[in-house]
Enzyme design. Structure first.
Site, PDB file in Angstrom:
ATOM      1  N   GLU A 127       0.822  -1.207   0.000  1.00 21.92           N
ATOM      2  CA  GLU A 127       0.000   0.000   0.000  1.00 21.92           C
ATOM      3  C   GLU A 127       0.859   1.262   0.000  1.00 21.92           C
ATOM      4  O   GLU A 127       0.591   2.223  -0.725  1.00 21.92           O
ATOM      5  CB  GLU A 127      -0.921   0.000   1.232  1.00 21.92           C
ATOM      6  CG  GLU A 127      -1.882  -1.184   1.286  1.00 21.92           C
ATOM      7  CD  GLU A 127      -1.344  -2.359   2.093  1.00 21.92           C
ATOM      8  OE1 GLU A 127      -2.147  -3.035   2.758  1.00 21.92           O
ATOM      9  OE2 GLU A 127      -0.114  -2.607   2.049  1.00 21.92           O
ATOM     10  N   SER A 139       6.401 -41.562   4.762  1.00 21.05           N
ATOM     11  CA  SER A 139       6.534 -41.160   6.166  1.00 21.05           C
ATOM     12  C   SER A 139       5.926 -39.782   6.401  1.00 21.05           C
ATOM     13  O   SER A 139       5.280 -39.544   7.425  1.00 21.05           O
ATOM     14  CB  SER A 139       8.007 -41.155   6.584  1.00 21.05           C
ATOM     15  OG  SER A 139       8.547 -42.458   6.532  1.00 21.05           O
ATOM     16  N   THR A 183      17.939 -40.147  -1.015  1.00 25.65           N
ATOM     17  CA  THR A 183      18.040 -39.374  -2.250  1.00 25.65           C
ATOM     18  C   THR A 183      19.440 -38.793  -2.404  1.00 25.65           C
ATOM     19  O   THR A 183      19.989 -38.746  -3.509  1.00 25.65           O
ATOM     20  CB  THR A 183      16.984 -38.251  -2.266  1.00 25.65           C
ATOM     21  OG1 THR A 183      15.676 -38.850  -2.233  1.00 25.65           O
ATOM     22  CG2 THR A 183      17.100 -37.386  -3.505  1.00 25.65           C
ATOM     23  N   TRP A 208      16.231 -37.125 -17.385  1.00 21.63           N
ATOM     24  CA  TRP A 208      15.130 -36.390 -16.795  1.00 21.63           C
ATOM     25  C   TRP A 208      13.824 -37.030 -17.230  1.00 21.63           C
ATOM     26  O   TRP A 208      13.651 -37.391 -18.393  1.00 21.63           O
ATOM     27  CB  TRP A 208      15.156 -34.930 -17.235  1.00 21.63           C
ATOM     28  CG  TRP A 208      16.363 -34.187 -16.771  1.00 21.63           C
ATOM     29  CD1 TRP A 208      17.452 -33.840 -17.507  1.00 21.63           C
ATOM     30  CD2 TRP A 208      16.616 -33.704 -15.455  1.00 21.63           C
ATOM     31  NE1 TRP A 208      18.362 -33.157 -16.741  1.00 21.63           N
ATOM     32  CE2 TRP A 208      17.865 -33.059 -15.475  1.00 21.63           C
ATOM     33  CE3 TRP A 208      15.897 -33.751 -14.256  1.00 21.63           C
ATOM     34  CZ2 TRP A 208      18.415 -32.477 -14.335  1.00 21.63           C
ATOM     35  CZ3 TRP A 208      16.438 -33.153 -13.134  1.00 21.63           C
ATOM     36  CH2 TRP A 208      17.682 -32.523 -13.184  1.00 21.63           C
TER      37      TRP A 208
END
Length: 361
Positions: free
Chosen positions: A52, A300, A196, A170
């Site tokens: 504002e 999980s 990972t 990919w």
């Protein structure tokens, strides 16, 4: 232009603050007088002027008698900046049109009440759904003090997140990967599991120019993350947290020396307690997390109840393979009735891929 059209223009302005204002919300504002836009602004950075005040500073003529369109209820309290309601009153604004209500206990309707008490016409709920969606993480965090968690995965059309060889780069195309980078810039943290890290040695950074890197969080119960991994090797430059149950101080030394923060947590079901983890992260001011884990961590996370939203990127490919990995592992539901239920998804086309997004019910 209609109220909705001006509000959507303010939403586009708000998006320019992505990655710069956390833990504050994304907010855009437009001032209109006699059918003409006379000022625009958005919240540009944490600690900086709110939308504002930036819109008022941008005015090309006096804002007296103008209408202010703002995507979130104006604040009415002192924080790092003065109350926006004060600026609105001082400027002589005639009407204020608001998208989302602000659930922050310091605001929560008080901003609207102050404006109305001073004779300003206030219209609420214009493009409310779109405004709420833009600030999903903020709206959740400000009420719960817990991070908004987005479980994200990319898979082939037959539900595989990697080929049978384990290779996953990919599955999706360039446009989908660009969207992931945008989200890494948007959300405050990215979280993965040690599995990972061991399999892919990811960087988990954002490569968009002039963007920020998210805080990286690795769920690593027994501290198995290789010290030579990209994540540890770059921890001095990119904030990195290892969430662990390992109390061996000597084992922690090389990680601390590399710049990692070690977050000690209780163990639950032989793994790091994820509920305790998000509570700790929320206390640190981390309001949103992009979960880029493997099948075990995804299960999980769902089972522990920390997931708020699911993003599924689907590529038009068939990988096959009985042993090829799927997005969610674990024990699994014993019947469809016991599945984790999601809201009807929104669908976004990204090149040849699709992105499905649903809230967890």
């Amino acid at each position: 232009m209609t109220d909705s059209e001006y509000m959507r223009a303010a939403l586009e302005l708000a998006k320019q603050g992505c990655g710069k204002v956390d833990p504050n919300p994304l907010v855009g504002a437009i001032l209109v007088k006699d059918g003409k836009v006379i000022g625009k602004g958005f919240h540009q950075k944490y600690g900086g002027l709110h939308a504002e005040r930036n819109a008022l500073a941008d005015c090309t003529e006096s804002p007296a008698g103008a209408t202010l369109y703002v995507t979130l209820e104006p604040c009415c309290h002192w924080g790092k900046t003065p109350p926006c309601t004060d600026a609105i009153l001082a400027a002589g604004i005639r009407r204020v049109v608001i998208g989302s209500s602000d659930p922050n206990p310091l605001v929560s309707g008080k901003g609207v009440r102050i404006l109305r008490d001073h004779g300003i016409e206030v219209t609420e709920g214009i493009c409310e759904k779109e405004c709420d969606q833009l600030n999903e993480p903020f709206l959740y965090y400000i009420q719960t003090k817990l991070p908004f968690v987005i479980l994200k995965y990319a898979m082939s059309m037959d539900g595989k997140i990697a080929a049978v060889s384990g290779k996953s780069q990919w599955i999706t195309g360039e446009f989908a990967r660009q969207r992931v980078q945008q989200d890494r810039n948007r959300y405050m943290a990215v979280m993965t599991g040690v599995g990972t890290v061991l399999a892919d040695n990811p960087r988990l950074t954002c490569w968009i120019p002039d963007s920020r890197n998210p805080v990286r969080i690795v769920c690593d119960t027994h501290l198995r993350t290789p010290v030579s991994s990209y994540i540890v090797a770059t921890a001095a430059k990119v904030p990195t947290i290892l969430a662990t149950c390992c109390t061996d101080a000597e084992k922690q030394v090389p990680y601390r020396k590399a710049g990692c923060e070690i977050l000690m947590l209780p163990e639950k079901n032989k793994h790091t307690d994820l509920k305790a983890l998000v509570t700790e992260l929320g206390a640190k001011g981390i309001g949103s997390i992009l979960l880029e884990g493997g099948a075990a961590l995804n299960w999980s996370a769902l089972q522990s109840g920390i997931v708020n939203k699911v993003q599924a990127y689907i590529a038009p490919k068939i990988l096959g393979g009985a042993e090829a990995k799927t997005p969610v592992g674990g024990l699994g539901a014993d019947s469809p009735d016991h599945a984790f239920h999601l809201t009807e998804p929104t669908v976004t086309r990204l090149g040849s891929d699709l992105l499905l997004e649903s809230r967890v019910v």
